[in-house]
Motif scaffolding. Structure first.
Motif, PDB file in Angstrom:
ATOM      1  N   GLY A 118       0.814  -1.212   0.000  1.00 18.84           N
ATOM      2  CA  GLY A 118       0.000   0.000   0.000  1.00 18.84           C
ATOM      3  C   GLY A 118       0.843   1.256   0.000  1.00 18.84           C
ATOM      4  O   GLY A 118       0.517   2.248  -0.662  1.00 18.84           O
ATOM      5  N   THR A 119       1.944   1.217   0.749  1.00 14.32           N
ATOM      6  CA  THR A 119       2.864   2.359   0.768  1.00 14.32           C
ATOM      7  C   THR A 119       3.475   2.584  -0.608  1.00 14.32           C
ATOM      8  O   THR A 119       3.583   3.728  -1.072  1.00 14.32           O
ATOM      9  N   LEU A 120       3.878   1.507  -1.271  1.00 14.24           N
ATOM     10  CA  LEU A 120       4.452   1.618  -2.614  1.00 14.24           C
ATOM     11  C   LEU A 120       3.433   2.173  -3.611  1.00 14.24           C
ATOM     12  O   LEU A 120       3.783   2.982  -4.477  1.00 14.24           O
ATOM     13  N   VAL A 121       2.173   1.771  -3.484  1.00 15.63           N
ATOM     14  CA  VAL A 121       1.124   2.296  -4.355  1.00 15.63           C
ATOM     15  C   VAL A 121       0.982   3.801  -4.155  1.00 15.63           C
ATOM     16  O   VAL A 121       0.861   4.564  -5.121  1.00 15.63           O
ATOM     17  N   GLY A 122       1.016   4.235  -2.901  1.00 10.81           N
ATOM     18  CA  GLY A 122       0.931   5.667  -2.607  1.00 10.81           C
ATOM     19  C   GLY A 122       2.065   6.448  -3.248  1.00 10.81           C
ATOM     20  O   GLY A 122       1.861   7.533  -3.812  1.00 10.81           O
ATOM     21  N   ILE A 123       3.276   5.902  -3.166  1.00  7.35           N
ATOM     22  CA  ILE A 123       4.441   6.565  -3.760  1.00  7.35           C
ATOM     23  C   ILE A 123       4.293   6.640  -5.281  1.00  7.35           C
ATOM     24  O   ILE A 123       4.566   7.687  -5.890  1.00  7.35           O
ATOM     25  N   ILE A 124       3.850   5.556  -5.882  1.00  6.49           N
ATOM     26  CA  ILE A 124       3.687   5.528  -7.346  1.00  6.49           C
ATOM     27  C   ILE A 124       2.660   6.554  -7.800  1.00  6.49           C
ATOM     28  O   ILE A 124       2.878   7.303  -8.762  1.00  6.49           O
ATOM     29  N   VAL A 125       1.506   6.609  -7.111  1.00  9.26           N
ATOM     30  CA  VAL A 125       0.463   7.578  -7.465  1.00  9.26           C
ATOM     31  C   VAL A 125       0.993   9.008  -7.318  1.00  9.26           C
ATOM     32  O   VAL A 125       0.776   9.861  -8.192  1.00  9.26           O
ATOM     33  N   ALA A 126       1.702   9.263  -6.225  1.00 11.80           N
ATOM     34  CA  ALA A 126       2.217  10.612  -5.975  1.00 11.80           C
ATOM     35  C   ALA A 126       3.237  11.035  -7.029  1.00 11.80           C
ATOM     36  O   ALA A 126       3.170  12.148  -7.569  1.00 11.80           O
ATOM     37  N   VAL A 127       4.190  10.163  -7.318  1.00 12.97           N
ATOM     38  CA  VAL A 127       5.244  10.496  -8.278  1.00 12.97           C
ATOM     39  C   VAL A 127       4.667  10.661  -9.683  1.00 12.97           C
ATOM     40  O   VAL A 127       4.988  11.635 -10.387  1.00 12.97           O
ATOM     41  N   ALA A 128       3.808   9.731 -10.087  1.00  8.50           N
ATOM     42  CA  ALA A 128       3.220   9.806 -11.424  1.00  8.50           C
ATOM     43  C   ALA A 128       2.346  11.057 -11.552  1.00  8.50           C
ATOM     44  O   ALA A 128       2.435  11.793 -12.547  1.00  8.50           O
ATOM     45  N   GLY A 129       1.511  11.300 -10.560  1.00  6.54           N
ATOM     46  CA  GLY A 129       0.644  12.476 -10.598  1.00  6.54           C
ATOM     47  C   GLY A 129       1.429  13.767 -10.600  1.00  6.54           C
ATOM     48  O   GLY A 129       1.091  14.719 -11.308  1.00  6.54           O
ATOM     49  N   SER A 130       2.496  13.805  -9.810  1.00  5.12           N
ATOM     50  CA  SER A 130       3.317  15.017  -9.739  1.00  5.12           C
ATOM     51  C   SER A 130       4.036  15.279 -11.058  1.00  5.12           C
ATOM     52  O   SER A 130       4.135  16.434 -11.504  1.00  5.12           O
ATOM     53  N   PHE A 131       4.542  14.222 -11.699  1.00  7.21           N
ATOM     54  CA  PHE A 131       5.202  14.398 -12.995  1.00  7.21           C
ATOM     55  C   PHE A 131       4.221  14.947 -14.036  1.00  7.21           C
ATOM     56  O   PHE A 131       4.576  15.801 -14.854  1.00  7.21           O
ATOM     57  N   ILE A 132       2.983  14.467 -13.982  1.00  2.67           N
ATOM     58  CA  ILE A 132       1.979  14.960 -14.928  1.00  2.67           C
ATOM     59  C   ILE A 132       1.669  16.430 -14.671  1.00  2.67           C
ATOM     60  O   ILE A 132       1.685  17.256 -15.589  1.00  2.67           O
ATOM     61  N   VAL A 133       1.408  16.774 -13.412  1.00  5.85           N
ATOM     62  CA  VAL A 133       1.005  18.143 -13.077  1.00  5.85           C
ATOM     63  C   VAL A 133       2.166  19.121 -13.215  1.00  5.85           C
ATOM     64  O   VAL A 133       2.103  20.102 -13.972  1.00  5.85           O
ATOM     65  N   TYR A 134       3.255  18.879 -12.488  1.00  9.97           N
ATOM     66  CA  TYR A 134       4.366  19.822 -12.486  1.00  9.97           C
ATOM     67  C   TYR A 134       5.168  19.753 -13.786  1.00  9.97           C
ATOM     68  O   TYR A 134       5.714  20.774 -14.239  1.00  9.97           O
ATOM     69  N   GLY A 135       5.229  18.569 -14.378  1.00 11.05           N
ATOM     70  CA  GLY A 135       5.924  18.446 -15.658  1.00 11.05           C
ATOM     71  C   GLY A 135       5.222  19.227 -16.752  1.00 11.05           C
ATOM     72  O   GLY A 135       5.860  19.906 -17.565  1.00 11.05           O
ATOM     73  N   THR A 136       3.890  19.159 -16.785  1.00  5.10           N
ATOM     74  CA  THR A 136       3.115  19.918 -17.773  1.00  5.10           C
ATOM     75  C   THR A 136       3.285  21.418 -17.572  1.00  5.10           C
ATOM     76  O   THR A 136       3.497  22.168 -18.533  1.00  5.10           O
ATOM     77  N   LEU A 137       3.226  21.846 -16.318  1.00  5.25           N
ATOM     78  CA  LEU A 137       3.398  23.278 -16.038  1.00  5.25           C
ATOM     79  C   LEU A 137       4.817  23.745 -16.357  1.00  5.25           C
ATOM     80  O   LEU A 137       5.021  24.872 -16.819  1.00  5.25           O
ATOM     81  N   SER A 138       5.785  22.878 -16.111  1.00  7.47           N
ATOM     82  CA  SER A 138       7.169  23.239 -16.411  1.00  7.47           C
ATOM     83  C   SER A 138       7.359  23.481 -17.905  1.00  7.47           C
ATOM     84  O   SER A 138       8.097  24.397 -18.319  1.00  7.47           O
ATOM     85  N   LYS A 139       6.660  22.684 -18.736  1.00  7.82           N
ATOM     86  CA  LYS A 139       6.785  22.815 -20.187  1.00  7.82           C
ATOM     87  C   LYS A 139       5.955  23.974 -20.739  1.00  7.82           C
ATOM     88  O   LYS A 139       6.302  24.547 -21.773  1.00  7.82           O
ATOM     89  N   THR A 140       4.868  24.309 -20.056  1.00  9.00           N
ATOM     90  CA  THR A 140       3.942  25.314 -20.604  1.00  9.00           C
ATOM     91  C   THR A 140       4.149  26.701 -20.000  1.00  9.00           C
ATOM     92  O   THR A 140       4.505  27.653 -20.697  1.00  9.00           O
ATOM     93  N   THR A 141       3.937  26.833 -18.725  1.00 12.77           N
ATOM     94  CA  THR A 141       4.036  28.156 -18.083  1.00 12.77           C
ATOM     95  C   THR A 141       5.419  28.421 -17.499  1.00 12.77           C
ATOM     96  O   THR A 141       5.806  29.569 -17.306  1.00 12.77           O
ATOM     97  N   GLY A 142       6.149  27.351 -17.199  1.00 10.74           N
ATOM     98  CA  GLY A 142       7.405  27.499 -16.472  1.00 10.74           C
ATOM     99  C   GLY A 142       7.135  27.540 -14.978  1.00 10.74           C
ATOM    100  O   GLY A 142       6.108  28.075 -14.532  1.00 10.74           O
ATOM    101  N   LEU A 143       8.045  26.983 -14.199  1.00 12.48           N
ATOM    102  CA  LEU A 143       7.861  26.913 -12.753  1.00 12.48           C
ATOM    103  C   LEU A 143       8.766  27.851 -11.977  1.00 12.48           C
ATOM    104  O   LEU A 143       8.474  28.188 -10.825  1.00 12.48           O
ATOM    105  N   ARG A 144       9.836  28.316 -12.624  1.00 12.86           N
ATOM    106  CA  ARG A 144      10.893  28.958 -11.845  1.00 12.86           C
ATOM    107  C   ARG A 144      11.008  30.444 -12.118  1.00 12.86           C
ATOM    108  O   ARG A 144      10.827  30.909 -13.241  1.00 12.86           O
ATOM    109  N   LEU A 145      11.341  31.179 -11.069  1.00 14.08           N
ATOM    110  CA  LEU A 145      11.649  32.600 -11.210  1.00 14.08           C
ATOM    111  C   LEU A 145      12.919  32.770 -12.033  1.00 14.08           C
ATOM    112  O   LEU A 145      13.765  31.870 -12.091  1.00 14.08           O
ATOM    113  N   SER A 146      13.072  33.928 -12.643  1.00 19.83           N
ATOM    114  CA  SER A 146      14.317  34.224 -13.353  1.00 19.83           C
ATOM    115  C   SER A 146      15.445  34.381 -12.343  1.00 19.83           C
ATOM    116  O   SER A 146      15.208  34.553 -11.139  1.00 19.83           O
TER     117      SER A 146
END
Length: 406
Positions: free
Chosen positions: A357-385
């Motif tokens: 169950g712990t491993l499932v939680g980690i997988i969901v978190a990592v996969a979901g985070s890559f989708i959300v933050y990865g998409t934003l990183s490619k589109t809007t950018g995440l970081r200050l200049s």
């Protein structure tokens, strides 16, 4: 006579519903207060030029989290919505509404955890967009699987191994998921400028130890609402949960005191590590087991935070991945160890299930985070200049500093 009995039963039912509603409301308020702890822990850790941003992020994230969880997240997790009439919503003294408030404070901990990891160099509005999707979709997806039996995973665990995944107060569901989401975001953002000088890692000292300590104290106090009131009814309340929370907190303090060599930053995060780890099995463990769980969590936090800051390019400002991600995962596994009757626990848990169950939680978190933050990183950018980061998030984003000094 029958009418008299029915009247008495009705009065008792009304009193029980009212008491449970008030009980859970007090728990929601205590956990809501913990968000002030998240804020001041971050304010005390980041450099002065980023203190205003730390405060604003936590409050703004809570507002976004409320909307995301109200319209999407709670429905995904529990299949319940709030589009009926006010009369319908008020039934049962509005217990379901207060339950939403209580569980919202858990959900909103996800962006509060992430905030500490990505501090000092993240753009403001992209983070708020990420908050909407992590609280609205990623977190409740796993929350529903574990706490509402969605998708049949818990039924499969029970049928195959004889027990469901046990996470009483969210070591994995809340803290583990939040910490592993944060790790991905931190990795995508990269290190703060100035961390490596002449080929060596440079650590930025906390700006305000009293604020850092205040944040830790607020979190410690609120945590007893987080854990004890996860029972969600007066009938389910357990002094064992309170005792185990206390012992794990003490174990985390003592372990971080020794392993952290009297460093105040470690000492004030140590109890939080212990409390994160004990959430899952706080209703099952013997206090000795909770104490050992806290000790191991405290050592894990100090060791991993030191390794991250001094030996890797992962720049996790508050150490939220070690504190919440790793200690949360340890808590899920620890429930399967110290919850066993042979080690003084109440039983009814499977070590194998706790690990899976712990491993499932980690997988969901990592996969979901890559989708959300990865998409934003490619589109809007995440970081200050680089210039904005040099000037600090306070001036670059909010056009004001934390002091009025000229």
């Amino acid at each position: 006579m029958i009418n008299d009995v029915r009247q008495v039963q009705g009065v008792i039912q009304t009193l029980t519903q009212s008491s449970d509603t008030l009980f859970l409301l007090l728990g929601a308020i205590m956990v809501f207060l913990m968000h002030a702890g998240f804020a001041f822990l971050e304010v005390g850790t980041v450099r002065r030029k980023n203190q205003v941003n730390a405060l604003v992020k936590i409050l703004a994230d809570f507002g976004i989290s409320t909307i995301a969880y109200f319209f999407i997240g709670y429905w995904i997790a529990y299949g319940h919505h709030f589009f009926g009439s006010a009369t319908e919503l008020a039934q049962g003294n509005g217990y379901e509404l207060v339950k939403f408030f209580f569980l919202l404070t858990f959900a909103a901990a996800i962006p509060a955890i992430v905030s500490g990891g990505v501090a000092e160099r993240a753009r403001f509005y992209p983070l708020l967009i990420a908050t909407f999707f992590t609280v609205g979709v990623v977190y409740p997806f796993f929350e529903g699987i574990i706490w509402n039996g969605n998708l049949g995973l818990q039924s499969w665990f029970t049928a195959t191994f004889g027990a469901p995944f046990h996470d009483f107060a969210g070591s994995v569901v809340v803290h583990g998921v939040g910490g592993w989401i944060a790790l991905v975001a931190v990795k995508l953002l990269g290190m703060r400028h100035g961390r490596i000088r002449a080929g060596k890692h440079t650590n930025f000292a906390p700006s305000n130890i009293p604020f850092l300590a205040l944040g830790a104290w607020i979190l410690c106090v609120g945590w007893f609402g987080f854990n004890v009131m996860s029972a969600q009814t007066l009938a389910g309340i357990s002094g064992l949960v309170a005792m185990n929370s206390l012992m794990a907190m003490a174990g985390g303090i003592l372990a971080s005191l020794v392993a952290g060599k009297n460093d105040p930053g470690f000492i004030h995060n140590g109890p939080l590590a212990g409390l994160v780890a004990v959430c899952a099995g706080s209703d099952l463990m013997h206090p000795f087991g909770a104490f050992i769980t806290g000790i191991i969590a405290g050592v894990l936090f100090v060791w991993l935070f030191t390794a991250l800051q001094n030996k890797t390019k992962i720049d996790d400002v508050l150490g939220v991945w070690p504190l919440h991600g790793v200690c949360g995962a340890w808590g899920g596994v620890a429930a399967g160890i110290f919850g066993q009757k042979v080690l003084g626990g109440i039983g009814g848990v499977s070590f194998t299930v706790q690990l899976l169950g712990t491993l499932v939680g980690i997988i969901v978190a990592v996969a979901g985070s890559f989708i959300v933050y990865g998409t934003l990183s490619k589109t809007t950018g995440l970081r200050l200049s680089e210039e904005e980061e040099f000037n600090g998030a306070d001036l670059s984003i909010h056009r004001i500093s934390s002091t009025n000094e000229d």
